[in-house]
Design a protein around this motif. Structure first.
Motif, PDB file in Angstrom:
ATOM      1  N   TYR A   1       8.264  30.841 -25.874  1.00  0.00           N
ATOM      2  CA  TYR A   1       7.659  31.990 -25.178  1.00  0.00           C
ATOM      3  C   TYR A   1       6.148  31.820 -25.023  1.00  0.00           C
ATOM      4  N   ILE A   2       5.588  30.782 -25.679  1.00  0.00           N
ATOM      5  CA  ILE A   2       4.188  30.428 -25.415  1.00  0.00           C
ATOM      6  C   ILE A   2       4.126  29.346 -24.359  1.00  0.00           C
ATOM      7  N   LEU A   3       4.815  28.228 -24.643  1.00  0.00           N
ATOM      8  CA  LEU A   3       4.838  27.123 -23.680  1.00  0.00           C
ATOM      9  C   LEU A   3       6.166  26.392 -23.798  1.00  0.00           C
ATOM     10  N   PRO A   4       7.044  26.579 -22.830  1.00  0.00           N
ATOM     11  CA  PRO A   4       8.327  25.872 -22.876  1.00  0.00           C
ATOM     12  C   PRO A   4       8.143  24.405 -22.501  1.00  0.00           C
ATOM     13  N   ALA A   5       8.967  23.553 -23.107  1.00  0.00           N
ATOM     14  CA  ALA A   5       8.904  22.117 -22.786  1.00  0.00           C
ATOM     15  C   ALA A   5       9.501  21.877 -21.397  1.00  0.00           C
ATOM     16  N   PRO A   6       9.086  20.791 -20.730  1.00  0.00           N
ATOM     17  CA  PRO A   6       9.646  20.473 -19.406  1.00  0.00           C
ATOM     18  C   PRO A   6      11.171  20.422 -19.411  1.00  0.00           C
ATOM     19  N   THR A   7      11.746  19.880 -20.488  1.00  0.00           N
ATOM     20  CA  THR A   7      13.211  19.798 -20.518  1.00  0.00           C
ATOM     21  C   THR A   7      13.823  21.197 -20.542  1.00  0.00           C
ATOM     22  N   LEU A   8      13.192  22.129 -21.267  1.00  0.00           N
ATOM     23  CA  LEU A   8      13.718  23.488 -21.323  1.00  0.00           C
ATOM     24  C   LEU A   8      13.608  24.148 -19.944  1.00  0.00           C
TER      25      LEU A   8
ATOM     26  N   ASP B   1       0.829  -1.195   0.000  1.00  0.00           N
ATOM     27  CA  ASP B   1       0.000   0.000   0.000  1.00  0.00           C
ATOM     28  C   ASP B   1       0.870   1.255   0.000  1.00  0.00           C
ATOM     29  N   ALA B   2       1.890   1.237   0.868  1.00  0.00           N
ATOM     30  CA  ALA B   2       2.766   2.398   0.985  1.00  0.00           C
ATOM     31  C   ALA B   2       3.506   2.644  -0.329  1.00  0.00           C
ATOM     32  N   ARG B   3       3.986   1.541  -0.950  1.00  0.00           N
ATOM     33  CA  ARG B   3       4.711   1.706  -2.217  1.00  0.00           C
ATOM     34  C   ARG B   3       3.795   2.278  -3.282  1.00  0.00           C
ATOM     35  N   LEU B   4       2.561   1.781  -3.339  1.00  0.00           N
ATOM     36  CA  LEU B   4       1.608   2.271  -4.331  1.00  0.00           C
ATOM     37  C   LEU B   4       1.354   3.756  -4.151  1.00  0.00           C
ATOM     38  N   ARG B   5       1.278   4.166  -2.895  1.00  0.00           N
ATOM     39  CA  ARG B   5       0.947   5.566  -2.623  1.00  0.00           C
ATOM     40  C   ARG B   5       2.048   6.502  -3.086  1.00  0.00           C
ATOM     41  N   VAL B   6       3.281   6.008  -3.167  1.00  0.00           N
ATOM     42  CA  VAL B   6       4.369   6.817  -3.708  1.00  0.00           C
ATOM     43  C   VAL B   6       4.427   6.669  -5.223  1.00  0.00           C
ATOM     44  N   ALA B   7       4.305   5.431  -5.680  1.00  0.00           N
ATOM     45  CA  ALA B   7       4.530   5.141  -7.092  1.00  0.00           C
ATOM     46  C   ALA B   7       3.446   5.728  -8.000  1.00  0.00           C
ATOM     47  N   LEU B   8       2.192   5.617  -7.582  1.00  0.00           N
ATOM     48  CA  LEU B   8       1.104   6.039  -8.470  1.00  0.00           C
ATOM     49  C   LEU B   8       1.162   7.517  -8.842  1.00  0.00           C
ATOM     50  N   PRO B   9       1.286   8.420  -7.869  1.00  0.00           N
ATOM     51  CA  PRO B   9       1.372   9.834  -8.257  1.00  0.00           C
ATOM     52  C   PRO B   9       2.595  10.118  -9.124  1.00  0.00           C
ATOM     53  N   LEU B  10       3.703   9.409  -8.853  1.00  0.00           N
ATOM     54  CA  LEU B  10       4.899   9.603  -9.675  1.00  0.00           C
ATOM     55  C   LEU B  10       4.613   9.220 -11.121  1.00  0.00           C
ATOM     56  N   VAL B  11       3.951   8.074 -11.307  1.00  0.00           N
ATOM     57  CA  VAL B  11       3.631   7.616 -12.662  1.00  0.00           C
ATOM     58  C   VAL B  11       2.755   8.643 -13.378  1.00  0.00           C
ATOM     59  N   VAL B  12       1.733   9.123 -12.683  1.00  0.00           N
ATOM     60  CA  VAL B  12       0.827  10.105 -13.287  1.00  0.00           C
ATOM     61  C   VAL B  12       1.600  11.358 -13.679  1.00  0.00           C
ATOM     62  N   CYS B  13       2.481  11.788 -12.774  1.00  0.00           N
ATOM     63  CA  CYS B  13       3.245  13.004 -12.979  1.00  0.00           C
ATOM     64  C   CYS B  13       4.158  12.855 -14.204  1.00  0.00           C
ATOM     65  N   ILE B  14       4.870  11.714 -14.263  1.00  0.00           N
ATOM     66  CA  ILE B  14       5.804  11.492 -15.377  1.00  0.00           C
ATOM     67  C   ILE B  14       5.043  11.395 -16.697  1.00  0.00           C
ATOM     68  N   ALA B  15       3.908  10.713 -16.674  1.00  0.00           N
ATOM     69  CA  ALA B  15       3.095  10.601 -17.890  1.00  0.00           C
ATOM     70  C   ALA B  15       2.673  11.989 -18.369  1.00  0.00           C
ATOM     71  N   GLY B  16       2.266  12.836 -17.437  1.00  0.00           N
ATOM     72  CA  GLY B  16       1.847  14.185 -17.785  1.00  0.00           C
ATOM     73  C   GLY B  16       2.989  14.970 -18.421  1.00  0.00           C
TER      74      GLY B  16
END
Ligand code: ADP
Ligand code: MG
Lengths: 284, 256
Positions: free
Chosen positions: A46-53, A15-30
């Motif tokens: 200047y409109i929308l920079p990429a996450p890498t930038l 349960d604890a692992r899921l609670r960390v892993a799931l939001p991370l997965v969602v975040c990375i997917a986004g």
């Protein structure tokens, strides 16, 4: 249902692992989707920079951003610290004296319902800028601490207070000083520990609010001031159309908010873990 | 021997005009186990709080035979219907609260804390927290707390009403043992006829609103209280008598 033994432990660990892993997965997917969109649609930075930038900007502008971050962090934490001191002190004073409560509490409520955005310009007129920003952080963080602590101080079990009346109160014809001492004793032995959970709930709210107060005040100070907090960087970047840096500053602000939340939650958990239901691990 | 405490003409009318007690005359003898038996709302708790000095009577007096106008709060142990423990303090901290409020440090209070816990059989639980205890254990802690000042008078307000029957029977026996060991006086409030007969030397049956003492019933103090007593014909007849007294006190036409 309680499941006994190692089976439950394993289930809890999963349960604890899921609670960390799931939001991370969602975040990375986004983030991946964002990156893909910016690249495929060739959106200009200047409109929308990429996450890498944004990440790259965080690195290249680190000197400016780090200095600003420290300013904002200091304001928020100092404002929170002062709010804790002031809020707890006032709550205690109010609970010790009914007269003080009647006189002061409505003013505190009025302070609470006043939008900070509206007060910030005034504070900036009367106070030096760094003090005004700190005052804003303080004002918004103050009320949740005050009201939650007061609520907690009043939430002692009535029977415990009876018990206290039986064993702790002055004997016979009591002087005002003796009555005050008895109240102080009840405050220490009963009200202080009883108030701790609500105080800590207030602290968690106030932590987030102090950051918001600091940001609002920095924005109100805007380009006029000499200050250099993160909110100021955001406004400055907007004027200069340096959108990647604006995003980088925003990322730092969000991170700060999360850090303050984690910090106050950790403090809360540590202080309550032995006895309060909120800190005990839920068993299902 | 003069009674430990005597109530004469005690009445209580609350600020809202409700007359909870009227003309209570009651002598509490040294060392006796006295039950106040009555339906809920008849003023049993109020009577107990008046004896404890937690609230003054609006008429009448509560007199202690020794030092009539002294402070008797240190000689009283009070047990509520709920255990009323401080959740933030461990068992030892809870049991030691009366001592701490009397100005003792935890170390000074420790021998008494251990003694009290020993008496209720919870010595190994000194460092447990109330959240970790069962209902019966919490009530034992509550009793240990009441015993920590070695009171002359133990006031108990329906202490076992919320417990299951098995636990209640066990605590009844423990309470009788404590009463024997300590030789203290107990005033025990209950709405259970069976419990009052099992425990008491004397049962004061109360009328509802305003509370008065309608009848008192004696149970031989020398009687052994055990399983055999519980299933004896004598117990059944005493319970019958107490039930009838209670029904008479509540009045024929009154809905219960
Ligand atoms: N502080 C108070 N103010 C007004 N009425 C009260 C107060 N305390 C108790 N009462 C009323 O007095 C009556 C007796 O209460 P109580 O002594 O608690 O009864 P019991 O313990 O026998 O159930 C009840 O009707 C209750 O509602
Ligand atoms: Mg009651």
């Amino acid at each position: 249902m309680r499941r006994a033994g190692p089976g439950r432990d394993r289930a809890q660990a999963r349960d604890a692992r899921l609670r960390v892993a799931l939001p991370l997965v969602v975040c990375i997917a986004g983030l991946l989707a964002w990156e893909a969109y910016v690249r495929l649609a060739a959106v200009p930075p200047y409109i929308l920079p990429a996450p890498t930038l944004i990440a790259a900007t965080l690195v290249t502008d680190r000197h400016i951003l780090l200095a600003s971050w420290l300013v904002t962090l200091e304001t928020a934490l100092l404002g929170l610290g002062l709010a804790v001191l002031g809020g707890v002190a006032l709550a205690v004073a109010l609970s010790l004296s009914r007269i003080v409560e009647y006189a002061v509490y409505p003013l505190a409520v009025a302070l609470q319902v006043t939008p900070v955005v509206a007060v910030a310009p005034l504070l900036l007129i009367y106070l030096p800028e760094s003090v005004a920003v700190l005052a804003c952080a303080f004002v918004v963080a103050f009320f949740p601490i005050l009201s939650n602590t007061m609520l907690g101080l009043q939430s002692v079990d009535r029977n415990l207070l009876e018990l206290f009346a039986l064993y702790g109160q002055p004997v016979g014809r009591s002087t005002a000083a003796a009555r005050f001492r008895a109240r102080a004793k009840a405050l220490w032995h009963l009200r202080r520990p009883a108030a701790l959970p609500s105080f800590l709930a207030g602290l968690r709210i106030a932590g987030g609010l102090s950051l918001i107060g600091a940001v609002v005040a920095e924005m109100a100070a805007g380009s006029a001031g000499a200050s250099s907090g993160l909110a100021y960087r955001i406004i400055e970047s907007q004027y200069r159309l340096n959108i990647p840096r604006l995003f980088a500053a925003l990322v730092l602000l969000i991170t700060t908010g999360i850090l303050i939340y984690l910090l106050t939650s950790a403090v809360s958990h540590r202080l309550l873990r032995r006895w309060h239901p909120s800190a005990l691990t839920p068993e299902r | 021997m003069p009674p430990l405490v005597s109530l004469s003409g005690v009445a209580k009318t609350f600020a809202n005009g409700l007359k909870a007690l009227d003309g209570i005359d009651l002598d509490i003898a040294r060392g006796e186990f006295l039950s106040l038996l009555g339906p809920s709302g008849c003023g049993k708790s109020t009577a107990l709080r008046i004896i404890a000095g937690l609230t003054p009577p609006t008429a009448g007096t509560v007199a202690w035979s020794d030092a009539p106008d002294g402070d008797h709060r240190g000689e009283i142990g009070f047990v509520f219907q709920e255990p009323t423990l401080m959740p933030w303090a461990d068992v030892a901290g809870n049991v030691g609260l009366p001592l701490r409020l009397r100005g003792q440090s935890r170390r000074e209070a420790w021998p008494r804390i251990e003694e009290s816990l020993e008496r209720v059989g919870l010595r190994e639980f000194a460092h447990a927290y109330p959240g970790e205890l069962s209902g019966g254990m919490s009530m034992r802690v509550s009793i240990a707390r009441a015993l920590s000042l070695r009171p002359k008078l133990l006031l108990m307000d329906e202490p076992f009403a919320a417990l299951d029957e098995i636990t209640r029977f066990r605590l009844n026996d423990d309470l009788l043992r404590l009463h024997r060991e300590l030789g203290c006086t107990v005033v025990f409030v209950t709405h259970s006829v069976f419990e009052s007969v099992y425990l008491s030397h004397r049962i004061a049956v109360m009328t509802p609103r305003p509370g008065r003492i309608a009848a008192t019933l004696a149970v031989d103090p020398a009687q052994r209280r055990d399983e055999a007593f519980r299933s004896s014909a004598q117990y059944a007849s005493l319970c019958g008598k107490a039930s009838r007294a209670l029904a008479d006190a509540s009045g024929p036409g009154r809905p219960s």
